[in-house]
Design a protein around this motif. Structure first.
Motif, PDB file in Angstrom:
ATOM      1  N   HIS A 260       0.833  -1.214   0.000  1.00 32.49           N
ATOM      2  CA  HIS A 260       0.000   0.000   0.000  1.00 32.49           C
ATOM      3  C   HIS A 260       0.861   1.256   0.000  1.00 32.49           C
ATOM      4  N   ASP A 261       1.949   1.220   0.754  1.00 29.71           N
ATOM      5  CA  ASP A 261       2.845   2.382   0.819  1.00 29.71           C
ATOM      6  C   ASP A 261       3.509   2.651  -0.528  1.00 29.71           C
ATOM      7  N   ILE A 262       3.778   1.574  -1.285  1.00 29.15           N
ATOM      8  CA  ILE A 262       4.451   1.717  -2.585  1.00 29.15           C
ATOM      9  C   ILE A 262       3.454   2.018  -3.696  1.00 29.15           C
ATOM     10  N   VAL A 263       2.370   1.215  -3.757  1.00 25.14           N
ATOM     11  CA  VAL A 263       1.366   1.373  -4.818  1.00 25.14           C
ATOM     12  C   VAL A 263      -0.028   1.366  -4.191  1.00 25.14           C
ATOM     13  N   PRO A 264      -0.508   2.525  -3.737  1.00 24.65           N
ATOM     14  CA  PRO A 264      -1.823   2.562  -3.077  1.00 24.65           C
ATOM     15  C   PRO A 264      -2.993   2.246  -4.002  1.00 24.65           C
ATOM     16  N   SER A 265      -2.733   2.202  -5.308  1.00 25.88           N
ATOM     17  CA  SER A 265      -3.808   1.888  -6.266  1.00 25.88           C
ATOM     18  C   SER A 265      -3.788   0.430  -6.719  1.00 25.88           C
ATOM     19  N   HIS A 266      -2.994  -0.415  -6.065  1.00 27.78           N
ATOM     20  CA  HIS A 266      -2.901  -1.820  -6.478  1.00 27.78           C
ATOM     21  C   HIS A 266      -4.226  -2.540  -6.244  1.00 27.78           C
ATOM     22  N   GLU A 267      -4.540  -3.484  -7.115  1.00 22.96           N
ATOM     23  CA  GLU A 267      -5.819  -4.202  -7.036  1.00 22.96           C
ATOM     24  C   GLU A 267      -5.982  -4.976  -5.725  1.00 22.96           C
ATOM     25  N   LEU A 268      -4.880  -5.341  -5.074  1.00 21.49           N
ATOM     26  CA  LEU A 268      -4.955  -6.075  -3.810  1.00 21.49           C
ATOM     27  C   LEU A 268      -5.407  -5.199  -2.639  1.00 21.49           C
ATOM     28  N   MET A 269      -5.605  -3.918  -2.883  1.00 23.17           N
ATOM     29  CA  MET A 269      -6.086  -3.054  -1.813  1.00 23.17           C
ATOM     30  C   MET A 269      -7.511  -3.415  -1.395  1.00 23.17           C
ATOM     31  N   ILE A 270      -8.235  -4.095  -2.256  1.00 20.33           N
ATOM     32  CA  ILE A 270      -9.563  -4.608  -1.878  1.00 20.33           C
ATOM     33  C   ILE A 270      -9.401  -5.643  -0.764  1.00 20.33           C
ATOM     34  N   ASP A 271      -8.480  -6.592  -0.972  1.00 19.59           N
ATOM     35  CA  ASP A 271      -8.200  -7.607   0.051  1.00 19.59           C
ATOM     36  C   ASP A 271      -7.713  -6.948   1.341  1.00 19.59           C
ATOM     37  N   PHE A 272      -6.837  -5.968   1.187  1.00 18.27           N
ATOM     38  CA  PHE A 272      -6.268  -5.276   2.333  1.00 18.27           C
ATOM     39  C   PHE A 272      -7.365  -4.593   3.147  1.00 18.27           C
ATOM     40  N   ASN A 273      -8.250  -3.875   2.452  1.00 21.85           N
ATOM     41  CA  ASN A 273      -9.347  -3.183   3.118  1.00 21.85           C
ATOM     42  C   ASN A 273     -10.277  -4.159   3.832  1.00 21.85           C
ATOM     43  N   THR A 274     -10.581  -5.267   3.179  1.00 17.57           N
ATOM     44  CA  THR A 274     -11.489  -6.267   3.763  1.00 17.57           C
ATOM     45  C   THR A 274     -10.926  -6.820   5.069  1.00 17.57           C
ATOM     46  N   MET A 275      -9.622  -7.162   5.068  1.00 14.39           N
ATOM     47  CA  MET A 275      -8.990  -7.685   6.286  1.00 14.39           C
ATOM     48  C   MET A 275      -8.968  -6.645   7.397  1.00 14.39           C
ATOM     49  N   LEU A 276      -8.691  -5.408   7.039  1.00 12.54           N
ATOM     50  CA  LEU A 276      -8.614  -4.342   8.036  1.00 12.54           C
ATOM     51  C   LEU A 276      -9.989  -4.045   8.643  1.00 12.54           C
ATOM     52  N   GLN A 277     -11.030  -4.093   7.811  1.00 12.90           N
ATOM     53  CA  GLN A 277     -12.379  -3.832   8.311  1.00 12.90           C
ATOM     54  C   GLN A 277     -12.829  -4.880   9.313  1.00 12.90           C
ATOM     55  N   LYS A 278     -12.368  -6.121   9.130  1.00 11.08           N
ATOM     56  CA  LYS A 278     -12.763  -7.221  10.014  1.00 11.08           C
ATOM     57  C   LYS A 278     -11.975  -7.238  11.319  1.00 11.08           C
ATOM     58  N   SER A 279     -10.943  -6.416  11.395  1.00 10.86           N
ATOM     59  CA  SER A 279     -10.099  -6.394  12.589  1.00 10.86           C
ATOM     60  C   SER A 279     -10.857  -5.810  13.789  1.00 10.86           C
ATOM     61  N   LYS A 280     -10.518  -6.284  14.965  1.00 10.86           N
ATOM     62  CA  LYS A 280     -11.116  -5.768  16.195  1.00 10.86           C
ATOM     63  C   LYS A 280     -10.407  -4.501  16.677  1.00 10.86           C
ATOM     64  N   LYS A 281      -9.248  -4.243  16.105  1.00  7.17           N
ATOM     65  CA  LYS A 281      -8.468  -3.080  16.520  1.00  7.17           C
ATOM     66  C   LYS A 281      -8.932  -1.827  15.773  1.00  7.17           C
ATOM     67  N   ARG A 282      -9.219  -0.784  16.529  1.00  8.79           N
ATOM     68  CA  ARG A 282      -9.719   0.465  15.955  1.00  8.79           C
ATOM     69  C   ARG A 282      -8.721   1.065  14.967  1.00  8.79           C
ATOM     70  N   LYS A 283      -7.425   0.963  15.297  1.00  7.22           N
ATOM     71  CA  LYS A 283      -6.384   1.543  14.445  1.00  7.22           C
ATOM     72  C   LYS A 283      -6.389   0.920  13.048  1.00  7.22           C
ATOM     73  N   LYS A 284      -6.637  -0.390  12.984  1.00  8.95           N
ATOM     74  CA  LYS A 284      -6.645  -1.071  11.685  1.00  8.95           C
ATOM     75  C   LYS A 284      -7.905  -0.742  10.891  1.00  8.95           C
ATOM     76  N   ARG A 285      -9.036  -0.623  11.595  1.00  6.59           N
ATOM     77  CA  ARG A 285     -10.261  -0.245  10.884  1.00  6.59           C
ATOM     78  C   ARG A 285     -10.138   1.179  10.327  1.00  6.59           C
ATOM     79  N   ARG A 286      -9.472   2.036  11.075  1.00  8.21           N
ATOM     80  CA  ARG A 286      -9.224   3.400  10.599  1.00  8.21           C
ATOM     81  C   ARG A 286      -8.346   3.384   9.348  1.00  8.21           C
TER      82      ARG A 286
END
Length: 412
Positions: A260-286
Motif C-alpha cells: 500500500h505504501d508503494i502502490v496505493p492503487s494496487h488491485e490487492l487493496m480490496i483484500d487489504f481493506n477487507t482484512m482491516l475492516q474485520k479487525s477488532k483493533k480500531r487503528k486497523k479499521r481506521r
C-alpha cells in the motif's frame, strides 16, 4: 581538401541516419531498409570513433526493421543476427539474447535453447569476465526454458490417473529439468535487480517439492533486501505465498501494508481493506477506511463496484453507530473540493445507472452521506431506482432521510 571531404561525409552520414529515423517513426519499413543499406555502404569510408559504434547502430536499427518488415522471414533474421554477433565482441551476449527473444516470440523454443547453450559456452579472453552479468542472464534464461520443460512434464504426469506419477521415465526427465532450472534460477536472483519471472518460477519449483522454508527465504530476500530496487511485485508474490501457506492475518496485513505504501492503487487493496475492516483493533479499521478512500482517488478505480461496496459498507457502519465520524471527516476534508466532479456528477450518475446498477447504488449511498440527499448523483440514481420499483433503492432513500444531517457534520 581532405578536411572538407571528411566534413561533407559526416554531414551526409548524419542526414542518412535522420532519414532512417524519420522512416522508422512513420513505420515505413521498406524505406528505412533502403536507407540503412546506404548507411552500411558509407561506413566503409568512415574512420571516426563515435560513442555508439556503427555496428551497434546497424544491429539495433536492422533488428527493428526486420521485426516489422512485411517481407522479412525468420531465415533472413537469423542470418542478420549471426552477422551481428561477429561484428562486436563487447555486444556478443546481448545480441545472442535478442536472438533468443525473437526465436521465443516465434515459438521456436528448441532453437532458442540451443542458442542459449552456445552463448553460454562462449569465451573471449578478458571479455568473459567483463560480461559476467550478461553471462548470468544467458544462464538464467536457459534455466527459464528448463523450467518450461519441467512444467510440461509435470502436467503430463499429473494427468496420469488418481495416483499421479505413473511414468517413471517421464518423472526422471522432469527431475532432470528441475535440477538444471533450479541451479540457474537461484544464481540470477542473488544479484540485486528486478527478476520477477525468475523468482516466480524458482518459488514454484521449491513449493512443488515441498521446500517451503527456502521459498519463504527467497521471497523475503526479494521483498526486503535493501540492495534490491523497490518492487511492488516482490510484496505481491510474498503475500500470495503467505496466503497459500495459510499464514496469520497479521502476516498478510504486514505484507500488504508495504504494498500500500508503494502502490496505493494496487488491485490487492480490496483484500487489504477487507482484512482491516474485520479487525477488532480500531487503528486497523481506521487504516482500512484510508486505504479504500485513497484507492478511489485513482481514475482506474472510478467504476470498481467492489471498491465502492467496501467504502459504502464501512461508511454506513460508522454512520449507524455514530462513532468515528471524525474518520470520515478527515478523509473527506482533502477530497470535498474535487471528488464531487470526479465521482458524483450527473453525467456519471446517468452512465453508471445504464451500465451497472449495483455500482450506482453503492456510489449513491456514499454520495448521499458525503454530500447530502440533494447532490446530483444521489438524486438521479435514487429517482431512477424508485421509478424502476427496486426495493433496495427505496430502502436507500429511507436510510438517507433518517441520516440526512450526517453530511453537515462530516463537511464541517
Amino acid at each position: 581538401s581532405s578536411n572538407e571531404h571528411k566534413l561533407n561525409f559526416r554531414k551526409s552520414k548524419e542526414a542518412c541516419l535522420s532519414y532512417i529515423q524519420d522512416a522508422l517513426l512513420q513505420k515505413q519499413w521498406k524505406r528505412a531498409a533502403e536507407f540503412l543499406t546506404c548507411y552500411v555502404e558509407s561506413l566503409e569510408k568512415d574512420y571516426s570513433r563515435e560513442h555508439i559504434g556503427p555496428s551497434e547502430m546497424i544491429w539495433r536499427i536492422g533488428t527493428e526493421i526486420l521485426w516489422h518488415h512485411s517481407q522479412s522471414s525468420m531465415k533472413e533474421f537469423n542470418c542478420f543476427i549471426e552477422q551481428m554477433k561477429t561484428l562486436g565482441v563487447k555486444r556478443y551476449l546481448k545480441v545472442c539474447l535478442e536472438h533468443v527473444f525473437h526465436l521465443l516470440c516465434n515459438g521456436q523454443i528448441a532453437e532458442a535453447y540451443q542458442n542459449l547453450s552456445l552463448a553460454e559456452s562462449w569465451r573471449f579472453g578478458e571479455q568473459t569476465a567483463i560480461q559476467d552479468k550478461e553471462m548470468k542472464l544467458i544462464q538464467a534464461y536457459r534455466g527459464l526454458l528448463d523450467y518450461y520443460s519441467w512444467s510440461k512434464q509435470k502436467n503430463i504426469l499429473l494427468e496420469h490417473g488418481e495416483d499421479g506419477f505413473s511414468d517413471l521415465a517421464v518423472e526422471q526427465e522432469m527431475h532432470g529439468y528441475f535440477r538444471k532450472a533450479a541451479v540457474n534460477l537461484k544464481e540470477i536472483i542473488k544479484i540485486p535487480g528486478v527478476w520477477d519471472v525468475f523468482v516466480k518460477c524458482y518459488v514454484d519449483l521449491l513449493e512443488f517439492y515441498g521446500d517451503h522454508n527456502e521459498a519463504r527465504q527467497v521471497l523475503n530476500e526479494y521483498a526486503y533486501n535493501s540492495k534490491f530496487p523497490a518492487n511492488p511485485n516482490a510484496h505481491v508474490y510474498l503475500y500470495q505465498f503467505l496466503k497459500r501457506q495459510g499464514e496469520s492475518k497479521k502476516s498478510l496485513i504486514s505484507a500488504l501494508k508495504i504494498l500500500h505504501d508503494i502502490v496505493p492503487s494496487h488491485e490487492l487493496m480490496i483484500d487489504f481493506n477487507t482484512m482491516l475492516q474485520k479487525s477488532k483493533k480500531r487503528k486497523k479499521r481506521r487504516l482500512g477506511l484510508e486505504v479504500i478512500f485513497t484507492a478511489l482517488d485513482y481514475a482506474g478505480w472510478k467504476e470498481n463496484a467492489k471498491a465502492w461496496s467496501c467504502l459504502a459498507r464501512q461508511v454506513k457502519q460508522i454512520v449507524i453507530s455514530e462513532k468515528h465520524l471524525d474518520w470520515i471527516k478527515q478523509e473527506w476534508s482533502s477530497r470535498k473540493d474535487w471528488w464531487p466532479a470526479f465521482h458524483f456528477s450527473r453525467y456519471l450518475a446517468k452512465r453508471n445507472w445504464q451500465e451497472n446498477k449495483s455500482l450506482s447504488y453503492e456510489k449513491a449511498l456514499v454520495a448521499g452521506l458525503l454530500l447530502g440527499k440533494d447532490c446530483k448523483y444521489f438524486k438521479y440514481v435514487s429517482h431512477q431506482g424508485c421509478k424502476a420499483q427496486l426495493k433496495r433503492f427505496r430502502m436507500l432513500k429511507k436510510f438517507m432521510n433518517r441520516h440526512n444531517l450526517v453530511y453537515l457534520r462530516i463537511s464541517g
